[in-house]
Design an enzyme around this catalytic site. Structure first.
Site, PDB file in Angstrom:
ATOM      1  N   ASP A 211       0.694  -1.330  -0.017  1.00 52.42           N
ATOM      2  CA  ASP A 211       0.014  -0.156   0.139  1.00 52.42           C
ATOM      3  C   ASP A 211       1.042   1.227   0.111  1.00 52.42           C
ATOM      4  O   ASP A 211       0.309   2.397   0.044  1.00 52.42           O
ATOM      5  CB  ASP A 211      -0.869  -0.054   1.337  1.00 52.42           C
ATOM      6  CG  ASP A 211      -2.047  -1.039   1.215  1.00 52.42           C
ATOM      7  OD1 ASP A 211      -2.045  -1.564  -0.050  1.00 52.42           O
ATOM      8  OD2 ASP A 211      -2.807  -1.411   2.206  1.00 52.42           O
ATOM      9  N   HIS A 237      -4.181  -0.501  -6.314  1.00 53.23           N
ATOM     10  CA  HIS A 237      -2.878  -0.012  -5.835  1.00 53.23           C
ATOM     11  C   HIS A 237      -2.427   1.121  -6.682  1.00 53.23           C
ATOM     12  O   HIS A 237      -3.063   1.658  -7.538  1.00 53.23           O
ATOM     13  CB  HIS A 237      -2.164  -1.090  -5.746  1.00 53.23           C
ATOM     14  CG  HIS A 237      -2.518  -1.948  -4.452  1.00 53.23           C
ATOM     15  ND1 HIS A 237      -3.217  -2.770  -4.772  1.00 53.23           N
ATOM     16  CD2 HIS A 237      -1.971  -2.119  -3.229  1.00 53.23           C
ATOM     17  CE1 HIS A 237      -3.618  -3.485  -3.524  1.00 53.23           C
ATOM     18  NE2 HIS A 237      -2.568  -3.056  -2.546  1.00 53.23           N
ATOM     19  N   ASN A 305       4.312 -22.175  -8.654  1.00 52.12           N
ATOM     20  CA  ASN A 305       4.409 -21.370  -9.905  1.00 52.12           C
ATOM     21  C   ASN A 305       3.473 -20.199  -9.805  1.00 52.12           C
ATOM     22  O   ASN A 305       2.143 -20.305  -9.800  1.00 52.12           O
ATOM     23  CB  ASN A 305       3.632 -22.295 -10.995  1.00 52.12           C
ATOM     24  CG  ASN A 305       3.558 -21.614 -12.349  1.00 52.12           C
ATOM     25  OD1 ASN A 305       4.392 -20.435 -12.575  1.00 52.12           O
ATOM     26  ND2 ASN A 305       3.133 -22.183 -13.470  1.00 52.12           N
TER      27      ASN A 305
END
Length: 456
Positions: A211, A237, A305
């Site tokens: 953040d 964001h 992954n």
């Protein structure tokens, strides 16, 4: 003749007459025109248009990058991923940036990297403790539990909403090995104290910077103080790839470990589609494998992954060019709310920056005072009814959430402010998509909720 046949014939004629690059340029030119038609800017209408608490801010260039990448049909990490990792590391003043599929995955990778046997006696083992806070987003704490470690919870400060460091040293036991906390809503935590204590007791430090991209403490970028840091590129964001995240570090050994855990746990570090980067693909002697076993299929960790696609990275490359402008607008919006709501401080606790810091605001947190005639829920519902988006400070007190009722943990002191946040705190948006007209309306409605005249 059907329209489908005509269209097919037209496509064939274009393909004959134009090269691939010329066709690409035509597609990109049409993409820019599509953006202008699809996302026409409209004037804000108070009381009609909803003000989202967060959201992506993008332009034609971002869409062009996405389409350009898609035309390559290189669906895993490629040219844009490598470019973004290099440029983002430079922007964050770190040596290495490792892209992953989310900020939550970045947290998982950063913490899990510290369990690697290659770290020797400093590696985290099941039952070891990690100091954190309960007032925050769950995925700062989840990796601790997922690695069979014990979270040690400290209270937070109001109105910085960051870890209360007064009991940090007292929280350390012989099993304490790390500190993992977030810079809440873009406000840096007390890095001076946290770093000093981490160094004194040889604790790993992970900064959850999801953040707080661009925030600074003592003139240095957050994310550069810890051994590892994490970032999110979710639409809410500072910059976005839709989904996506990154792990930051300046430690070459930790970089290699994170990369291994991200890429199936393999020992090889070749980029997708590349072979023999090390120059000795069939010459390694590792574990109990036959001599010269293919390094591309040699595994040093039990990994995952968690990579990104190049299309996501392409958006990131474009968004990164606008980062400083986004941060500046967030700071302007944050300051406008602070100044606009100053006369409501008898009812509302307004946020405060951590001393010696320059936040990169993610949101504008507000805590209702005990004297407030309105409850938090009443005020939030009033704002939402007037089309103003709000959010709570994430989990409130994480230990009161259903999923965490029976987790192993330790608490140091009382979580008094954490409970206050759970009961009386919410936040408003400051993202770049919020205009001056929207800010004015938000402030106006808060005064109206308390039946107070707004100062002229």
């Amino acid at each position: 003749m059907s329209s489908t046949i005509i269209e097919n014939q037209a496509e064939e004629e274009i393909t004959i007459d134009l090269s691939h690059n010329e066709l690409r340029m035509q597609i990109l030119k049409l993409t820019e025109q599509f953006y202008e038609k699809k996302w026409v800017k409209k004037d804000f209408v108070p009381g009609i248009d909803y003000i989202p608490v967060s959201g992506k801010t993008f332009d034609a260039e971002d869409l062009l990058h996405l389409v350009d990448s898609s035309l390559d049909f290189w669906l895993t990490a490629g040219r844009f991923a490598g470019r973004f990792e290099k440029e983002f590391a430079q922007a964050m003043d770190c040596k290495y940036s490792l892209l992953t599929n989310s900020g939550s995955s970045a947290n998982l990778l950063a913490l899990t990297a510290l369990t690697s046997e290659t770290l020797g006696e400093r590696r985290l083992k099941p039952g070891d403790e990690v100091i954190t806070v309960a007032a925050g987003f769950p995925t700062t704490v989840n990796p601790i539990l997922q690695n069979q470690l014990i979270p040690v919870f400290l209270d937070v400060d109001i109105p910085t909403y960051n870890i209360d460091t007064t009991q940090l040293e007292a929280a350390i036991s012989p099993r304490t090995k790390a500190i993992m906390v977030a810079h809440t809503l873009g406000n840096p935590f007390d890095l001076s104290t946290v770093k000093r204590i981490a160094d004194k007791y040889q604790l790993w430090l992970i900064e959850d910077t999801c953040d707080a991209v661009g925030a600074e403490y003592a003139g240095k970028k957050v994310g550069t103080f810890g051994d590892l840091a994490t970032v999110s590129f979710y639409p809410a964001h500072h910059i976005t790839m839709g989904e996506g995240g990154a792990v930051l570090t300046s430690n070459a050994k930790l970089k290699k470990i994170v990369e291994s855990f991200r890429d199936w746990g393999r020992d090889c570090w070749c980029d997708p589609g590349k072979d023999n980067t090390c120059g000795k693909r069939f010459s390694w002697n590792l574990g109990d494998l036959p001599s010269g076993y293919d390094h591309k299929y040699t595994y040093s960790h039990i990994g995952y992954n968690l990579k990104v696609s190049d299309m996501q990275a392409a958006i990131g490359v474009s968004q990164l060019k606008k980062l400083q402008g986004f941060i500046s607008k967030r700071r302007e919006n944050y300051q406008a709310l602070r100044e606009g709501l100053a006369e409501l401080q008898d009812m509302l606790i307004l946020p405060k920056e951590t001393p010696n810091s320059e936040p990169s605001p993610f949101g504008f947190p507000i805590t209702l005072r005990s004297e407030s005639p309105l409850t938090r829920n009443q005020l939030v519902q009033y704002l939402e009814q007037n089309f103003i988006g709000t959010r709570l400070l994430f989990a409130g007190n994480l230990l009161r959430q259903p999923a965490y009722k029976n987790i192993p943990h330790r608490i140091v002191g009382q979580l008094t402010n954490t409970d206050t946040i759970m009961e009386r705190t919410f936040w408003l948006g400051v993202h770049p998509g919020i205009s001056d007209e929207m800010l004015n309306y938000m402030v106006e409605k808060l005064y109206e909720a308390y039946e107070k005249r707004r100062p002229s």
